[in-house]
Design a protein around this motif. Structure first.
Motif, PDB file in Angstrom:
ATOM      1  N   ASP A  70     -23.226  74.830  58.134  1.00 59.19           N
ATOM      2  CA  ASP A  70     -22.278  74.177  57.231  1.00 59.19           C
ATOM      3  C   ASP A  70     -22.399  74.749  55.822  1.00 59.19           C
ATOM      4  OD1 ASP A  70     -22.630  70.877  58.728  1.00 59.19           O
ATOM      5  OD2 ASP A  70     -21.271  72.520  59.189  1.00 59.19           O
ATOM      6  N   GLY A  71     -21.235  74.970  55.204  1.00 56.63           N
ATOM      7  CA  GLY A  71     -21.212  75.352  53.801  1.00 56.63           C
ATOM      8  C   GLY A  71     -21.719  76.741  53.490  1.00 56.63           C
ATOM      9  N   LEU A  72     -21.600  77.676  54.435  1.00 59.22           N
ATOM     10  CA  LEU A  72     -22.056  79.039  54.173  1.00 59.22           C
ATOM     11  C   LEU A  72     -21.168  79.688  53.118  1.00 59.22           C
ATOM     12  CD1 LEU A  72     -24.258  80.975  55.236  1.00 59.22           C
ATOM     13  CD2 LEU A  72     -22.515  81.936  56.748  1.00 59.22           C
ATOM     14  N   GLN A  73     -21.784  80.447  52.204  1.00 62.44           N
ATOM     15  CA  GLN A  73     -21.037  81.130  51.154  1.00 62.44           C
ATOM     16  C   GLN A  73     -21.400  82.598  51.128  1.00 62.44           C
ATOM     17  OE1 GLN A  73     -20.422  78.960  47.314  1.00 62.44           O
ATOM     18  NE2 GLN A  73     -22.160  77.757  48.035  1.00 62.44           N
ATOM     19  N   GLY A  74     -20.497  83.400  50.627  1.00 63.69           N
ATOM     20  CA  GLY A  74     -20.758  84.807  50.438  1.00 63.69           C
ATOM     21  C   GLY A  74     -21.441  85.056  49.107  1.00 63.69           C
ATOM     22  N   GLN A  75     -21.719  86.310  48.837  1.00 59.89           N
ATOM     23  CA  GLN A  75     -22.409  86.697  47.606  1.00 59.89           C
ATOM     24  C   GLN A  75     -21.466  86.710  46.404  1.00 59.89           C
ATOM     25  OE1 GLN A  75     -25.809  87.361  47.151  1.00 59.89           O
ATOM     26  NE2 GLN A  75     -25.852  86.405  49.174  1.00 59.89           N
ATOM     27  N   GLY A  76     -20.193  86.825  46.647  1.00 62.35           N
ATOM     28  CA  GLY A  76     -19.232  86.842  45.548  1.00 62.35           C
ATOM     29  C   GLY A  76     -18.768  88.239  45.209  1.00 62.35           C
ATOM     30  N   THR A  77     -17.561  88.330  44.691  1.00 64.47           N
ATOM     31  CA  THR A  77     -17.013  89.604  44.242  1.00 64.47           C
ATOM     32  C   THR A  77     -16.321  89.395  42.896  1.00 64.47           C
ATOM     33  OG1 THR A  77     -15.613  91.492  44.878  1.00 64.47           O
ATOM     34  CG2 THR A  77     -14.819  89.307  45.515  1.00 64.47           C
ATOM     35  N   GLN A  78     -16.549  90.305  41.977  1.00 62.41           N
ATOM     36  CA  GLN A  78     -16.019  90.164  40.625  1.00 62.41           C
ATOM     37  C   GLN A  78     -14.574  90.633  40.569  1.00 62.41           C
ATOM     38  OE1 GLN A  78     -17.568  89.006  37.659  1.00 62.41           O
ATOM     39  NE2 GLN A  78     -15.484  89.172  36.830  1.00 62.41           N
ATOM     40  N   ASN A 105     -12.459  86.901  62.518  1.00 62.36           N
ATOM     41  CA  ASN A 105     -13.321  86.017  61.707  1.00 62.36           C
ATOM     42  C   ASN A 105     -13.246  86.384  60.231  1.00 62.36           C
ATOM     43  OD1 ASN A 105     -14.315  84.519  63.939  1.00 62.36           O
ATOM     44  ND2 ASN A 105     -15.815  86.132  64.373  1.00 62.36           N
ATOM     45  N   THR A 106     -12.037  86.606  59.762  1.00 61.60           N
ATOM     46  CA  THR A 106     -11.819  87.107  58.401  1.00 61.60           C
ATOM     47  C   THR A 106     -10.772  86.259  57.689  1.00 61.60           C
ATOM     48  OG1 THR A 106     -12.396  89.365  59.044  1.00 61.60           O
ATOM     49  CG2 THR A 106     -11.144  89.099  57.017  1.00 61.60           C
ATOM     50  N   VAL A 107     -11.033  85.995  56.412  1.00 64.13           N
ATOM     51  CA  VAL A 107     -10.068  85.309  55.566  1.00 64.13           C
ATOM     52  C   VAL A 107      -9.708  86.239  54.413  1.00 64.13           C
ATOM     53  CG1 VAL A 107     -11.833  84.157  54.149  1.00 64.13           C
ATOM     54  CG2 VAL A 107      -9.547  83.167  54.320  1.00 64.13           C
ATOM     55  N   TYR A 108      -8.462  86.167  53.987  1.00 65.01           N
ATOM     56  CA  TYR A 108      -7.952  87.040  52.940  1.00 65.01           C
ATOM     57  C   TYR A 108      -7.399  86.213  51.777  1.00 65.01           C
ATOM     58  CZ  TYR A 108      -7.869  90.187  56.978  1.00 65.01           C
ATOM     59  OH  TYR A 108      -8.203  90.917  58.100  1.00 65.01           O
ATOM     60  N   LEU A 109      -7.393  86.818  50.606  1.00 61.08           N
ATOM     61  CA  LEU A 109      -6.732  86.213  49.459  1.00 61.08           C
ATOM     62  C   LEU A 109      -5.916  87.302  48.775  1.00 61.08           C
ATOM     63  CD1 LEU A 109      -6.435  83.562  47.834  1.00 61.08           C
ATOM     64  CD2 LEU A 109      -8.186  84.452  46.277  1.00 61.08           C
ATOM     65  N   GLN A 110      -4.611  87.228  48.941  1.00 62.20           N
ATOM     66  CA  GLN A 110      -3.708  88.156  48.273  1.00 62.20           C
ATOM     67  C   GLN A 110      -3.399  87.595  46.893  1.00 62.20           C
ATOM     68  OE1 GLN A 110      -2.425  91.220  49.301  1.00 62.20           O
ATOM     69  NE2 GLN A 110      -1.665  91.319  47.195  1.00 62.20           N
ATOM     70  N   MET A 111      -3.716  88.357  45.878  1.00 62.15           N
ATOM     71  CA  MET A 111      -3.541  87.901  44.500  1.00 62.15           C
ATOM     72  C   MET A 111      -2.526  88.792  43.791  1.00 62.15           C
ATOM     73  SD  MET A 111      -7.507  87.046  43.506  1.00 62.15           S
ATOM     74  CE  MET A 111      -7.994  88.767  43.518  1.00 62.15           C
ATOM     75  N   ASN A 112      -1.408  88.212  43.430  1.00 60.36           N
ATOM     76  CA  ASN A 112      -0.352  88.937  42.726  1.00 60.36           C
ATOM     77  C   ASN A 112      -0.166  88.368  41.324  1.00 60.36           C
ATOM     78  OD1 ASN A 112       0.133  90.389  45.137  1.00 60.36           O
ATOM     79  ND2 ASN A 112       1.636  88.870  45.817  1.00 60.36           N
ATOM     80  N   SER A 113       0.521  89.111  40.495  1.00 62.21           N
ATOM     81  CA  SER A 113       0.807  88.670  39.118  1.00 62.21           C
ATOM     82  C   SER A 113      -0.453  88.155  38.425  1.00 62.21           C
ATOM     83  CB  SER A 113       1.890  87.582  39.135  1.00 62.21           C
ATOM     84  OG  SER A 113       3.064  88.047  39.749  1.00 62.21           O
ATOM     85  N   LEU A 114      -1.491  88.927  38.523  1.00 55.78           N
ATOM     86  CA  LEU A 114      -2.782  88.498  37.975  1.00 55.78           C
ATOM     87  C   LEU A 114      -2.739  88.372  36.463  1.00 55.78           C
ATOM     88  CD1 LEU A 114      -5.036  90.542  40.362  1.00 55.78           C
ATOM     89  CD2 LEU A 114      -5.272  88.086  39.937  1.00 55.78           C
ATOM     90  N   LYS A 115      -3.478  87.379  35.977  1.00 56.46           N
ATOM     91  CA  LYS A 115      -3.551  87.083  34.553  1.00 56.46           C
ATOM     92  C   LYS A 115      -5.000  87.213  34.080  1.00 56.46           C
ATOM     93  CE  LYS A 115       0.012  83.524  35.141  1.00 56.46           C
ATOM     94  NZ  LYS A 115       0.319  82.070  34.953  1.00 56.46           N
ATOM     95  N   LEU A 146      -8.457  90.276  48.351  1.00 62.30           N
ATOM     96  CA  LEU A 146      -9.841  90.022  48.710  1.00 62.30           C
ATOM     97  C   LEU A 146      -9.953  89.767  50.204  1.00 62.30           C
ATOM     98  CD1 LEU A 146     -10.947  87.605  45.843  1.00 62.30           C
ATOM     99  CD2 LEU A 146     -10.905  90.106  45.860  1.00 62.30           C
ATOM    100  N   SER A 147     -11.057  90.225  50.772  1.00 64.96           N
ATOM    101  CA  SER A 147     -11.335  89.964  52.187  1.00 64.96           C
ATOM    102  C   SER A 147     -12.722  89.356  52.307  1.00 64.96           C
ATOM    103  CB  SER A 147     -11.292  91.260  52.994  1.00 64.96           C
ATOM    104  OG  SER A 147     -10.024  91.856  52.945  1.00 64.96           O
ATOM    105  N   CYS A 148     -12.883  88.521  53.300  1.00 67.59           N
ATOM    106  CA  CYS A 148     -14.196  87.920  53.581  1.00 67.59           C
ATOM    107  C   CYS A 148     -14.365  87.887  55.091  1.00 67.59           C
ATOM    108  CB  CYS A 148     -14.277  86.521  53.000  1.00 67.59           C
ATOM    109  SG  CYS A 148     -15.754  85.608  53.506  1.00 67.59           S
TER     110      CYS A 148
END
Length: 121
Positions: free
Chosen positions: A108-116, A76-86, A20-22
């Motif tokens: 403060d507290g800004l959020q994205g729209q979300g990704t499934q 200005n990007t954050v990532y989430l590498q997700m392995n061995s997903l359950k 995931l990228s944001c």
């Protein structure tokens, strides 16, 4: 206008991986801690991982050893590498920024729209 835009979600089989990228868009001076929350239907929102602007990270016990958060301050990007997903990782993943400083505002507290993210065979 500053926005957080997520990408990288989708459908994956158990044991698979996703990244995931944001990205924060806009005229940004700095961003404090950033993180990823997730919420599955009928469940409470859970903090999955977070990372400070200095690179100190936190991972929830439920994902420790499988997920890795990282950030590129220049982009200005954050990532989430997700392995061995359950299957229990299935949720809407939403990016969060503790504080964003622009030339004219502090947000403060800004959020994205979300990704499934759906983990299923």
């Amino acid at each position: 206008q500053v926005q957080l835009v997520e990408s990288g979600g989708g459908l994956v089989q158990p044991g698979g991986s996703l990244r995931l990228s944001c990205a924060a868009s806009g005229s940004i001076f700095s961003i404090y801690a950033m993180g990823w929350y997730r919420q599955a239907p009928g469940k409470q929102r859970e903090l999955v991982a977070s990372i400070t602007d200095g690179g100190t990270s936190f991972h929830a016990d439920s994902v420790k050893g499988r997920f890795t958060i990282s950030r590129d301050n220049a982009k200005n990007t954050v990532y989430l590498q997700m392995n061995s997903l359950k299957p229990e990782d299935t949720a809407v993943y939403r990016c969060h920024a503790q504080r964003i400083v622009t030339g004219t505002a502090i947000l403060d507290g800004l959020q994205g729209q979300g990704t499934q993210v759906t983990v299923s065979s």
